[in-house]
Design a protein around this motif. Structure first.
Motif, PDB file in Angstrom:
ATOM      1  N   ALA A 157      23.126 -17.619  -5.200  1.00 54.70           N
ATOM      2  CA  ALA A 157      23.589 -17.328  -3.767  1.00 54.70           C
ATOM      3  C   ALA A 157      24.713 -18.701  -3.454  1.00 54.70           C
ATOM      4  O   ALA A 157      24.724 -20.167  -4.154  1.00 54.70           O
ATOM      5  N   THR A 158      25.430 -18.948  -2.359  1.00 51.38           N
ATOM      6  CA  THR A 158      26.493 -19.936  -1.655  1.00 51.38           C
ATOM      7  C   THR A 158      25.680 -20.914  -2.429  1.00 51.38           C
ATOM      8  O   THR A 158      26.831 -22.520  -2.669  1.00 51.38           O
ATOM      9  N   SER A 159      24.396 -21.236  -1.881  1.00 52.96           N
ATOM     10  CA  SER A 159      23.941 -22.592  -1.796  1.00 52.96           C
ATOM     11  C   SER A 159      24.329 -23.273  -3.115  1.00 52.96           C
ATOM     12  O   SER A 159      24.030 -24.481  -3.461  1.00 52.96           O
TER      13      SER A 159
ATOM     14  N   ASN B  91      25.397  -9.878  10.801  1.00 52.75           N
ATOM     15  CA  ASN B  91      24.371  -8.492  10.143  1.00 52.75           C
ATOM     16  C   ASN B  91      23.681  -9.022  10.768  1.00 52.75           C
ATOM     17  O   ASN B  91      22.555  -9.980  10.307  1.00 52.75           O
ATOM     18  N   LYS B  92      21.551  -7.989  11.346  1.00 52.03           N
ATOM     19  CA  LYS B  92      20.598  -8.531  11.229  1.00 52.03           C
ATOM     20  C   LYS B  92      19.436  -8.203   9.181  1.00 52.03           C
ATOM     21  O   LYS B  92      18.896  -9.567   9.624  1.00 52.03           O
ATOM     22  N   SER B  93      20.422  -7.716   9.026  1.00 56.77           N
ATOM     23  CA  SER B  93      19.365  -7.371   7.701  1.00 56.77           C
ATOM     24  C   SER B  93      20.295  -8.505   7.001  1.00 56.77           C
ATOM     25  O   SER B  93      21.417  -8.340   7.067  1.00 56.77           O
ATOM     26  N   PRO B  94      19.210  -8.508   5.650  1.00 53.19           N
ATOM     27  CA  PRO B  94      20.378  -9.240   4.371  1.00 53.19           C
ATOM     28  C   PRO B  94      21.993  -8.904   4.083  1.00 53.19           C
ATOM     29  O   PRO B  94      21.992  -7.800   3.914  1.00 53.19           O
ATOM     30  N   VAL B  95      22.335 -10.291   3.439  1.00 56.83           N
ATOM     31  CA  VAL B  95      24.288  -9.927   3.732  1.00 56.83           C
ATOM     32  C   VAL B  95      24.144 -10.767   2.394  1.00 56.83           C
ATOM     33  O   VAL B  95      24.068 -11.355   2.082  1.00 56.83           O
ATOM     34  N   SER B  96      25.898  -9.419   0.883  1.00 59.83           N
ATOM     35  CA  SER B  96      26.354 -10.631   0.512  1.00 59.83           C
ATOM     36  C   SER B  96      26.973 -10.200   0.269  1.00 59.83           C
ATOM     37  O   SER B  96      27.947  -8.585   0.713  1.00 59.83           O
TER      38      SER B  96
ATOM     39  N   CYS C 287      29.920  -8.777   7.949  1.00 60.44           N
ATOM     40  CA  CYS C 287      30.552  -9.826   8.533  1.00 60.44           C
ATOM     41  C   CYS C 287      30.053 -10.990   8.627  1.00 60.44           C
ATOM     42  O   CYS C 287      28.968 -10.739   9.660  1.00 60.44           O
ATOM     43  N   TRP C 288      30.591 -12.541   8.823  1.00 60.99           N
ATOM     44  CA  TRP C 288      30.254 -13.499   8.897  1.00 60.99           C
ATOM     45  C   TRP C 288      31.243 -13.849  10.435  1.00 60.99           C
ATOM     46  O   TRP C 288      32.296 -13.611  10.383  1.00 60.99           O
ATOM     47  N   ALA C 289      30.786 -14.338  11.294  1.00 62.82           N
ATOM     48  CA  ALA C 289      32.125 -15.307  12.720  1.00 62.82           C
ATOM     49  C   ALA C 289      31.420 -16.316  13.162  1.00 62.82           C
ATOM     50  O   ALA C 289      30.118 -17.022  12.964  1.00 62.82           O
ATOM     51  N   ARG C 290      32.267 -16.666  13.835  1.00 60.98           N
ATOM     52  CA  ARG C 290      31.061 -18.018  14.427  1.00 60.98           C
ATOM     53  C   ARG C 290      30.927 -17.914  15.947  1.00 60.98           C
ATOM     54  O   ARG C 290      30.291 -18.746  16.148  1.00 60.98           O
ATOM     55  N   GLY C 291      31.355 -16.903  16.143  1.00 54.35           N
ATOM     56  CA  GLY C 291      30.613 -16.690  17.589  1.00 54.35           C
ATOM     57  C   GLY C 291      30.794 -14.509  17.771  1.00 54.35           C
ATOM     58  O   GLY C 291      31.451 -14.075  17.164  1.00 54.35           O
ATOM     59  N   VAL C 292      30.537 -14.531  19.152  1.00 56.34           N
ATOM     60  CA  VAL C 292      30.449 -12.595  19.179  1.00 56.34           C
ATOM     61  C   VAL C 292      30.460 -13.086  21.027  1.00 56.34           C
ATOM     62  O   VAL C 292      30.452 -13.851  21.850  1.00 56.34           O
TER      63      VAL C 292
ATOM     64  N   ILE D 266      35.579 -14.752  -2.337  1.00 56.05           N
ATOM     65  CA  ILE D 266      35.042 -15.398  -1.375  1.00 56.05           C
ATOM     66  C   ILE D 266      33.072 -14.777  -2.045  1.00 56.05           C
ATOM     67  O   ILE D 266      33.102 -13.731  -1.896  1.00 56.05           O
ATOM     68  N   LEU D 267      32.588 -15.655  -1.506  1.00 51.85           N
ATOM     69  CA  LEU D 267      31.234 -15.397  -1.808  1.00 51.85           C
ATOM     70  C   LEU D 267      30.053 -15.902  -0.913  1.00 51.85           C
ATOM     71  O   LEU D 267      30.270 -16.578  -0.117  1.00 51.85           O
ATOM     72  N   GLY D 268      29.546 -14.416  -0.660  1.00 46.80           N
ATOM     73  CA  GLY D 268      28.712 -14.658   0.973  1.00 46.80           C
ATOM     74  C   GLY D 268      27.298 -14.379   0.764  1.00 46.80           C
ATOM     75  O   GLY D 268      27.552 -13.368   0.241  1.00 46.80           O
ATOM     76  N   ASP D 269      26.109 -14.944   2.058  1.00 49.06           N
ATOM     77  CA  ASP D 269      25.208 -14.284   1.754  1.00 49.06           C
ATOM     78  C   ASP D 269      24.385 -14.666   2.864  1.00 49.06           C
ATOM     79  O   ASP D 269      25.779 -15.533   4.234  1.00 49.06           O
ATOM     80  N   SER D 270      23.589 -15.272   3.590  1.00 51.02           N
ATOM     81  CA  SER D 270      22.600 -14.694   4.824  1.00 51.02           C
ATOM     82  C   SER D 270      22.992 -16.718   4.848  1.00 51.02           C
ATOM     83  O   SER D 270      22.681 -17.142   5.844  1.00 51.02           O
ATOM     84  N   ASP D 271      23.456 -16.928   4.411  1.00 51.18           N
ATOM     85  CA  ASP D 271      23.024 -18.901   4.119  1.00 51.18           C
ATOM     86  C   ASP D 271      25.102 -19.085   4.542  1.00 51.18           C
ATOM     87  O   ASP D 271      24.554 -20.104   5.307  1.00 51.18           O
ATOM     88  N   GLY D 272      25.374 -17.995   3.853  1.00 51.06           N
ATOM     89  CA  GLY D 272      26.903 -18.090   4.785  1.00 51.06           C
ATOM     90  C   GLY D 272      28.498 -17.744   4.117  1.00 51.06           C
ATOM     91  O   GLY D 272      27.974 -16.836   3.348  1.00 51.06           O
ATOM     92  N   ILE D 273      29.296 -18.944   4.263  1.00 51.22           N
ATOM     93  CA  ILE D 273      30.413 -18.100   3.297  1.00 51.22           C
ATOM     94  C   ILE D 273      31.165 -19.244   2.133  1.00 51.22           C
ATOM     95  O   ILE D 273      31.415 -20.162   2.296  1.00 51.22           O
ATOM     96  N   ILE D 274      31.558 -19.193   0.877  1.00 50.75           N
ATOM     97  CA  ILE D 274      32.430 -19.796   0.364  1.00 50.75           C
ATOM     98  C   ILE D 274      33.459 -19.408  -0.129  1.00 50.75           C
ATOM     99  O   ILE D 274      33.324 -18.888  -0.479  1.00 50.75           O
ATOM    100  N   ALA D 275      34.730 -20.436  -1.084  1.00 48.31           N
ATOM    101  CA  ALA D 275      35.638 -19.716  -1.033  1.00 48.31           C
ATOM    102  C   ALA D 275      35.288 -20.334  -2.667  1.00 48.31           C
ATOM    103  O   ALA D 275      35.679 -21.607  -2.629  1.00 48.31           O
TER     104      ALA D 275
END
Length: 221
Positions: A25-27, A46-51, A130-135, A165-174
């Protein structure tokens, strides 16, 4: 190199580090490495869980312009994660279904944008994280300038080409590759501790004493 433009070769993936961090987990990894890593304000579309856990290919662009992102798509390899510093601007989308299809066809496993994207339903439909700041539905300029595989900043976090890059539903870390194995080892230890803590709560055996101890040390109790 022309003024305002820079294109550098991609960094090869640190396969051992990626394998060790996959599934964590990123956290948890952020916690064990001092709680100082992690992008702020960049969340999954994404609407479903991502990693995702893969090799960073970085791009820096002028706000609202995606010319150099198109160029970066040409150098993506299997296991890469496209990471774009768009200056936090969300007035125009830098990436959508067509570019996502190109990235996926080249083996990319995810994308991160400190900017806006569009065609969000396509990311869910094709299960492309995909992670983004906005749409934003508004399209981008295609004039440049920009750079590929240079140090960038997204959401207050520095990302270098070749970082993991490690990412999941909480966000992204590098993570720099040299921290990957340490982060994975400490992260797995913390996950075990957290599982044991949750089980102690379920068994009504959780020790709350630390809360009052902390408050007494602060002179509250």
């Amino acid at each position: 190199m022309t003024h305002g433009y820079a294109i550098h070769p991609r960094k090869e993936a640190h396969k051992e580090g990626i394998a060790a961090l996959t599934g964590l987990a990123t956290s948890v990894v952020s916690d064990v490495l001092g709680r100082t890593i992690g992008a702020v304000g960049i969340l999954p579309v994404n609407k479903s869980p991502v990693s995702v856990c893969g090799n960073a290919v970085t791009v820096c662009v002028r706000s609202g312009d995606n010319l150099m992102i198109h160029k970066a798509l040409q150098i993506l390899r299997p296991g890469d994660v496209l990471v774009v510093d768009g200056g936090g601007d969300v007035s125009r989308a830098l990436f959508g279904e067509i570019m996502m299809t190109v990235a996926k066809s080249r083996g990319a496993i995810g994308a991160v944008f400190d900017a806006a994207i569009r065609d969000v339903d396509a990311f869910e439909r094709h299960q492309f994280p995909c992670w983004a700041r906005g749409v934003n539905m508004r399209g981008p300029y295609k004039d440049g300038p920009g750079s590929i595989n240079t140090s960038i900043s997204i959401g207050g976090m520095t990302v270098n080409p070749g970082d993991i890059i490690l990412g999941d539903s909480d966000g992204i870390i590098a993570l720099p590759p040299e921290l990957a194995l340490e982060g994975a080892l400490l992260g797995k230890e913390k996950e075990l501790t957290e599982r044991n803590t949750i089980q102690s709560i379920l068994d009504d055996q959780y020790d709350y004493a630390w809360i009052d101890i902390s408050l007494k040390q602060k002179g509250v109790l």
